[in-house]
Write an enzyme that holds these catalytic residues in place. Structure first.
Site, PDB file in Angstrom:
ATOM      1  N   HIS A 268      74.600 -34.197 100.069  1.00  0.00           N
ATOM      2  CA  HIS A 268      73.815 -33.647 101.069  1.00  0.00           C
ATOM      3  C   HIS A 268      73.916 -34.252 102.370  1.00  0.00           C
ATOM      4  CE1 HIS A 268      71.013 -31.163 102.913  1.00  0.00           C
ATOM      5  NE2 HIS A 268      69.817 -31.414 102.093  1.00  0.00           N
ATOM      6  N   HIS A 309      80.950 -26.481 100.689  1.00  0.00           N
ATOM      7  CA  HIS A 309      79.784 -26.067 100.670  1.00  0.00           C
ATOM      8  C   HIS A 309      79.206 -25.164  99.640  1.00  0.00           C
ATOM      9  CE1 HIS A 309      75.905 -24.987 102.938  1.00  0.00           C
ATOM     10  NE2 HIS A 309      76.199 -26.257 103.421  1.00  0.00           N
ATOM     11  N   ASP A 367      79.659 -32.123 108.562  1.00  0.00           N
ATOM     12  CA  ASP A 367      79.753 -33.606 108.411  1.00  0.00           C
ATOM     13  C   ASP A 367      81.263 -34.166 108.533  1.00  0.00           C
ATOM     14  OD1 ASP A 367      77.055 -33.761 108.019  1.00  0.00           O
ATOM     15  OD2 ASP A 367      77.158 -33.345 105.803  1.00  0.00           O
TER      16      ASP A 367
HETATM   17  N1  ACO Z   1      86.481 -32.114  97.012  1.00  0.00           N
HETATM   18  C1  ACO Z   1      87.354 -31.636  95.824  1.00  0.00           C
HETATM   19  N2  ACO Z   1      86.690 -30.861  95.065  1.00  0.00           N
HETATM   20  C2  ACO Z   1      85.380 -30.109  95.239  1.00  0.00           C
HETATM   21  C3  ACO Z   1      84.883 -30.592  96.429  1.00  0.00           C
HETATM   22  C4  ACO Z   1      85.368 -31.548  97.370  1.00  0.00           C
HETATM   23  N3  ACO Z   1      84.933 -32.053  98.385  1.00  0.00           N
HETATM   24  N4  ACO Z   1      83.919 -29.743  96.369  1.00  0.00           N
HETATM   25  C5  ACO Z   1      84.016 -28.905  95.547  1.00  0.00           C
HETATM   26  N5  ACO Z   1      85.142 -29.289  94.806  1.00  0.00           N
HETATM   27  C6  ACO Z   1      85.362 -28.396  93.644  1.00  0.00           C
HETATM   28  C7  ACO Z   1      84.679 -28.788  92.429  1.00  0.00           C
HETATM   29  O1  ACO Z   1      85.198 -29.986  91.748  1.00  0.00           O
HETATM   30  C8  ACO Z   1      84.534 -27.578  91.515  1.00  0.00           C
HETATM   31  O2  ACO Z   1      85.745 -27.331  90.898  1.00  0.00           O
HETATM   32  P1  ACO Z   1      85.797 -26.766  89.422  1.00  0.00           P
HETATM   33  O3  ACO Z   1      85.295 -25.475  89.637  1.00  0.00           O
HETATM   34  O4  ACO Z   1      87.188 -26.625  89.173  1.00  0.00           O
HETATM   35  O5  ACO Z   1      85.037 -27.410  88.724  1.00  0.00           O
HETATM   36  C9  ACO Z   1      84.572 -26.361  92.808  1.00  0.00           C
HETATM   37  O6  ACO Z   1      85.272 -27.121  93.769  1.00  0.00           O
HETATM   38  C10 ACO Z   1      83.112 -26.067  93.006  1.00  0.00           C
HETATM   39  O7  ACO Z   1      82.215 -27.325  93.471  1.00  0.00           O
HETATM   40  P2  ACO Z   1      80.722 -27.285  92.928  1.00  0.00           P
HETATM   41  O8  ACO Z   1      80.557 -28.933  92.882  1.00  0.00           O
HETATM   42  O9  ACO Z   1      80.507 -26.482  91.651  1.00  0.00           O
HETATM   43  O10 ACO Z   1      80.178 -26.661  94.260  1.00  0.00           O
HETATM   44  P3  ACO Z   1      78.659 -26.787  94.616  1.00  0.00           P
HETATM   45  O11 ACO Z   1      78.335 -25.705  95.403  1.00  0.00           O
HETATM   46  O12 ACO Z   1      77.851 -27.251  93.453  1.00  0.00           O
HETATM   47  O13 ACO Z   1      78.632 -28.085  95.721  1.00  0.00           O
HETATM   48  C11 ACO Z   1      78.897 -29.486  97.529  1.00  0.00           C
HETATM   49  C12 ACO Z   1      78.778 -28.137  97.050  1.00  0.00           C
HETATM   50  C13 ACO Z   1      77.997 -30.638  96.937  1.00  0.00           C
HETATM   51  C14 ACO Z   1      78.723 -29.233  99.065  1.00  0.00           C
HETATM   52  C15 ACO Z   1      80.360 -29.816  97.086  1.00  0.00           C
HETATM   53  O14 ACO Z   1      81.326 -29.087  97.874  1.00  0.00           O
HETATM   54  C16 ACO Z   1      80.715 -31.538  97.663  1.00  0.00           C
HETATM   55  O15 ACO Z   1      80.373 -32.439  96.704  1.00  0.00           O
HETATM   56  N6  ACO Z   1      81.217 -31.834  98.806  1.00  0.00           N
HETATM   57  C17 ACO Z   1      81.553 -33.183  99.203  1.00  0.00           C
HETATM   58  C18 ACO Z   1      80.418 -33.597  99.711  1.00  0.00           C
HETATM   59  C19 ACO Z   1      79.656 -32.910 101.156  1.00  0.00           C
HETATM   60  O16 ACO Z   1      80.701 -32.783 102.059  1.00  0.00           O
HETATM   61  N7  ACO Z   1      78.476 -32.482 101.193  1.00  0.00           N
HETATM   62  C20 ACO Z   1      78.134 -31.961 102.452  1.00  0.00           C
HETATM   63  C21 ACO Z   1      77.473 -30.602 102.287  1.00  0.00           C
HETATM   64  S1  ACO Z   1      77.084 -29.910 103.617  1.00  0.00           S
HETATM   65  C22 ACO Z   1      75.505 -30.646 104.385  1.00  0.00           C
HETATM   66  O17 ACO Z   1      74.921 -30.963 103.411  1.00  0.00           O
HETATM   67  C23 ACO Z   1      75.549 -30.652 105.709  1.00  0.00           C
END
Ligand code: ACO
Length: 433
Positions: A268, A309, A367
């Site tokens: 987050h 996201h 971010d």
């Molecule tokens: N890098 C690589 N793979 C990713 C990433 C990433 N940053 N984000 C998602 N994925 C992949 C996951 O592995 C998953 O793959 P799969 O379907 O093959 O299992 C798919 O994309 C969906 O990801 P989820 O984690 O299920 O999506 P969710 O909606 O739960 O998570 C999140 C969203 C937490 C933001 C995620 O994209 C992440 O961890 N990003 C990196 C951290 C980040 O930048 N957070 C900031 C969010 S914005 C904010 O708070 C202002």
């Protein structure tokens, strides 16, 4: 066009009676199936991570994840970031309308009247280790505000809610800046009310008592944009936390402290700090491929920080504004050749062309760039999430106030799908295996 459904029906495959559920429509966004009465039928819904659950009604912020649109009270984020200052946006979030000139002057004056911290609060800071993370300090200090400002903590009294909201909005820059100063071992700088909200924070961060310090107006404006872009984002993890904690009638300071705790996580608000740490770890354009490979590898926990996201399935509109701001700040500081920025641009380009990221609709989020802007301004990585918390306080107090004013609001109490042992008899210690 086909007619909107007004009811949904759940049928079971064992000939049990089907259940009819009403549909509700908001002013924008997906319709929702009203499942409030489902529990009466001895069945619950299962939705870990609230992937498909609307937990409340709200009229504050709207995101269209497909279009990459973000609206505060109906106004596009691009227009607010361009034309408003942070206090106007905070007023908008709290009150539903942009202030007119008189309202703005009055609001600024009220906020200014609360910027100082109770002198004894400085002792709370001094209780922490010098090397404590600013977020750890902020959680503690904001929580402790309930021990200092308890004269207006009746959450059922609208006037009290406003006073507490003003106190939080006014004091949070002072708390964030002091958590940095304490870390540095420098004297705490008191707020200067002749400065605007963003300048005041920058002054408390960077000024010392021994020299005059004037915040650079271009950097202050860029900082203000960071605050506006982070001010609210509908029912994200930290806002939902504030609502859940507040739903029990907990005081505003405890509720916001819980929001700060939730924001700290790297999935987050901690992502801006984690993005910079990641860019530093990558270090050079030549190593990007290696990290992209790791991000795609399911057996590796590494993720590309600042990418992806839960709601946006296209470009985060805040990221586009932040990228532009990044250019402005680096220009102002003569850092257009900043290696970190170049690395970030290259990483973004490679990821946006990679099938893994394209097919999963993983775009840069806000971010990805905010960390580079803050780093260029001389703000250390450890303060990035603290600044996010400072900005998001505006949204948290608006959402917390909205919930408390809503006559339909109930204590948040999710149900579960129990997978543990069923009833069994106690075994005395001597007879246990
Ligand atoms: N890098 C690589 N793979 C990713 C990433 C990433 N940053 N984000 C998602 N994925 C992949 C996951 O592995 C998953 O793959 P799969 O379907 O093959 O299992 C798919 O994309 C969906 O990801 P989820 O984690 O299920 O999506 P969710 O909606 O739960 O998570 C999140 C969203 C937490 C933001 C995620 O994209 C992440 O961890 N990003 C990196 C951290 C980040 O930048 N957070 C900031 C969010 S914005 C904010 O708070 C202002």
């Amino acid at each position: 066009m086909s007619k909107k459904p007004t009811k949904a029906t759940i049928t079971f495959d064992n000939d049990a009676n089907s259940i009819e559920l009403p549909m509700l429509s908001g002013t924008a966004g997906n319709d929702v199936i009203d499942i409030r009465n489902l529990g009466k039928h001895s069945v619950f819904t299962y939705d870990p991570g609230f992937m498909s659950t609307a937990a409340c009604q709200s009229n504050i912020t709207f995101i269209d994840g497909e279009k990459g649109q973000l609206l505060y009270r109906g106004y596009p984020i691009e227009q607010l970031a361009e034309h408003c200052d942070f206090l106007e946006v905070s007023y908008l979030l709290m009150h539903g309308e942009l202030p007119n000139a008189t309202q703005k002057t009055e609001f600024t004056s009220v906020i200014n009247s609360h910027t100082m911290l109770h002198d004894q609060l400085s002792n709370i800071f001094r209780g922490f280790r010098r090397d404590a993370h600013p977020m750890a300090v902020m959680i503690g200090v904001v929580g402790s505000m309930s021990a200092f400002y308890f004269d207006a903590m009746d959450v059922y009294n609208p006037q009290h809610r406003i006073i507490s909201a003003h106190r939080l909005l006014a004091k949070i820059p002072t708390i964030a800046a002091w958590s940095y100063k304490y870390n540095l071992g420098q004297p705490f700088m008191h707020p200067k009310n002749k400065l605007n909200y963003a300048e005041n924070f920058i002054h408390m961060m960077f000024a010392t008592p021994c020299e005059e310090y004037t915040p650079n107006p271009i950097l202050a404006r860029a900082f203000e944009k960071i605050l506006i872009l982070h001010a609210d984002h509908e029912q994200n993890a930290s806002t939902s936390t504030v609502r859940l904690v507040g739903s029990s009638g907990a005081n505003p300071f405890a509720s916001i402290a819980a929001g700060i705790a939730s924001l700290w996580g790297p999935a987050h608000g901690g992502a801006n700090e984690a993005t910079l740490d990641m860019l530093e770890e990558i270090g050079d354009v030549s190593r990007i491929d290696e990290f992209i490979k790791r991000a795609k590898d399911k057996s590796d926990s590494f993720r590309l920080m600042g990418f992806g996201h839960r709601v946006y399935r296209s470009m985060d509109p805040r990221a586009a504004i932040m990228q532009k701001t990044c250019y402005e700040v680096l220009d102002e500081l003569g850092l257009h050749d900043d290696p970190m920025f170049k690395l970030a641009l290259k990483l973004e380009q490679i990821a946006l062309e990679d099938d893994y990221f394209v097919s999963k609709k993983l775009y840069p989020n806000v971010d990805f760039y905010s960390g580079i802007v803050m780093r260029a301004m001389g703000i250390p990585n450890s303060m990035f999430t603290a600044i996010f918390a400072l900005a998001r306080t505006a949204g948290w107090i608006a959402q917390w106030s909205e919930m408390n004013a809503d006559p339909e609001h109930k204590i948040g109490r999710p149900r579960q799908l129990y997978t543990g042992e069923t009833r069994r008899e106690f075994v005395p210690i001597g007879k246990r295996k």
